[in-house]
Scaffold this active site. Sequence first.
Site, short mmCIF file in Angstrom:
data_model
loop_
_atom_site.label_atom_id
_atom_site.label_comp_id
_atom_site.label_asym_id
_atom_site.label_seq_id
_atom_site.Cartn_x
_atom_site.Cartn_y
_atom_site.Cartn_z
N PRO A 1 21.26 11.99 63.14
CG PRO A 1 22.42 10.39 64.35
CD PRO A 1 21.11 10.71 63.47
CD GLU A 2 22.45 14.90 57.36
OE1 GLU A 2 23.53 15.19 56.83
OE2 GLU A 2 21.41 15.03 57.11
#
Length: 270
Positions: free
Chosen positions: A2-3
Amino acid sequence: MPELPEVETTRRGIEPHIDQQRVADFVVREPRLRWLVPSEIPENIVKKRVNSVERRGKYILIRFDEGDLMVHLGMSGSLRVLPTGTEPAQHDHVDLVMENGLLVRLTDPRRFGSVLWQPKGETHKLLEKLGPEPLSDAFNVDYLFKASRNRSLAIKQFIMTSEVVVGVGNIYANESLFKAGIDPRKPAGKVSKQRYERLVVEIKSVLEYAITRGGTTLRDFLSSDGKPGYFAQELSVYGRGGEACKSCGSTLKEIRQGQRATVFCPRCQR
DNA sequence: AGTCGCGCCTGGCGGC
DNA sequence: TGCCGCCAGGCGCGAC
């Protein structure tokens, strides 16, 4: 992993199910995440109502009168909304159980994520030194250029520093430097203002686009398996070392900067 | 003060 | 097929 776009997509996914709802229970099956899950969370949130679901950098903030529940997904974390009573599987470490019959479940195989508590009126130590949001007006060329002066750090590592700007992880650092035509090894202090102008535009655009993609594949939070919302074929350089540059055909070069993979086009990026 | 490298953790993969 | 070793990486922290 996850960014910022995936975190924002996750925030939007859980918000409608828990905003203004009351907490029935807070269940911790495994407190040993990146940081130990604080034991004072249940006494602060059970029976209390969620005021809003916000985001700061890669932290999701679930806000109460008493303070904020802070959730970071680390590298392998995901949140899902499930019916209360759904049996937990391996790596399902924490449940935020709501009175409306739904629960928010944190799954995190590598346990690099965290669940923290920020009392009302206090700023958590981990949020204190965070730089501006990349999609806000505060993140602009004047700010970034000024912050870069006299910095010998490579520009890629510079834009991945959370005190400079939050939410630019390895994938989007690689992608935005490619789109801006900047060599990731260049010292941040030696990059011109003109080139920072372009970089700021590309960082915003790459993140905004990724949010629209994340929204596509993570839309259904009641049954989502939590897969990342971007597809490898849409990436220009990340994960493509040794392959042809989509712009000029040159072989993309892969190096390591600060123990992280950097991929760039030696011809397009100067 | 700025920069660098370490370590947390486990699924997945390449090599044998 | 099975096992082993290595790698990925966000990010805080200690060392220089």
